[in-house]
Design an enzyme around this catalytic site. Structure first.
Site, PDB file in Angstrom:
ATOM      1  CB  ILE A   1      -0.821   0.156   1.243  1.00 12.74           C
ATOM      2  CG1 ILE A   1      -2.093   1.104   1.128  1.00 12.74           C
ATOM      3  CG2 ILE A   1      -0.450  -0.129   2.587  1.00 12.74           C
ATOM      4  CD1 ILE A   1      -3.044   0.949   2.084  1.00 12.74           C
TER       5      ILE A   1
ATOM      6  CB  VAL B   1      -0.012   7.888  -0.282  1.00 17.94           C
ATOM      7  CG1 VAL B   1      -0.439   9.270  -0.841  1.00 17.94           C
ATOM      8  CG2 VAL B   1      -1.223   7.323   0.108  1.00 17.94           C
TER       9      VAL B   1
ATOM     10  CD  GLU C   1       5.212  -8.169   6.095  1.00 13.47           C
ATOM     11  OE1 GLU C   1       6.519  -8.413   5.364  1.00 13.47           O
ATOM     12  OE2 GLU C   1       5.231  -9.435   6.688  1.00 13.47           O
TER      13      GLU C   1
ATOM     14  CG  ASN D   1       5.832   3.898   7.283  1.00 12.36           C
ATOM     15  OD1 ASN D   1       5.254   5.123   7.491  1.00 12.36           O
ATOM     16  ND2 ASN D   1       5.644   3.356   6.076  1.00 12.36           N
TER      17      ASN D   1
ATOM     18  CE1 TYR E   1      -1.728   1.088   6.927  1.00 18.99           C
ATOM     19  CE2 TYR E   1       0.489   0.326   7.955  1.00 18.99           C
ATOM     20  CZ  TYR E   1      -0.252   0.731   6.958  1.00 18.99           C
ATOM     21  OH  TYR E   1       0.257   0.800   5.670  1.00 18.99           O
TER      22      TYR E   1
END
Length: 150
Positions: A70, A72, A104, A109, A116
């Site tokens: 995932i 951006v 994961e 990060n 999350y």
């Protein structure tokens, strides 16, 4: 600009592969990326006909979903597009009776981890020295979201 979720397929995979390469310190090969656009995987990108803001690749097995990748676009981070991607995934899970979402994430990060956790993901386990980084190896946090059905 009107944003939509557009299926990421072999026909438009260059869009996702570009976003993947721009956002990953150790990107997948083109073959691995393209392999993740066929069953049992599925992928979408967020954007319009002229702008590609983010994407995700996921895999569903029975009543569990794993977010494989995932991201951006770097210049668009902090504008809520990551949350839109996660919300889209959670909505998909609720509509398809998926009970758990797994992912994961690099321990460094913190922006992604905060996102999350704000949605309800919890750290389940740490994989030590899992990721290769510029300064050596880095731990991965394994996170899980229990999806509630209405």
């Amino acid at each position: 600009m009107s944003l939509e979720f557009i299926p990421l397929t072999s026909e438009n995979s260059a869009i996702g592969f570009e976003l993947h390469n721009l956002g990953q310190p150790n990107p997948w090969s083109r073959k691995i990326f393209d392999d993740c656009l066929s069953q049992p995987y599925f992928a979408f990108y967020l954007g319009s006909t002229s702008q590609y803001l983010g994407y995700f690749i996921a895999m569903q097995v029975v009543d569990e979903l794993t977010i494989m990748d995932i991201g951006v676009r770097k210049v668009e981070r902090g504008r809520g597009y990551g949350r839109l991607l996660i919300n889209y995934i959670v909505d998909y899970c609720e509509k398809n009776n998926i009970q758990q979402v797994w992912l994961e994430v690099r321990q460094s990060n913190t922006a992604a981890i905060n996102l999350y956790e704000s949605v309800g993901f919890n750290v389940i386990e740490t994989r030590h020295d899992y990721y290769v980084g510029a300064n050596g190896k880095e731990d991965a946090l394994i996170m899980c979201l229990q999806v509630c059905f209405n």
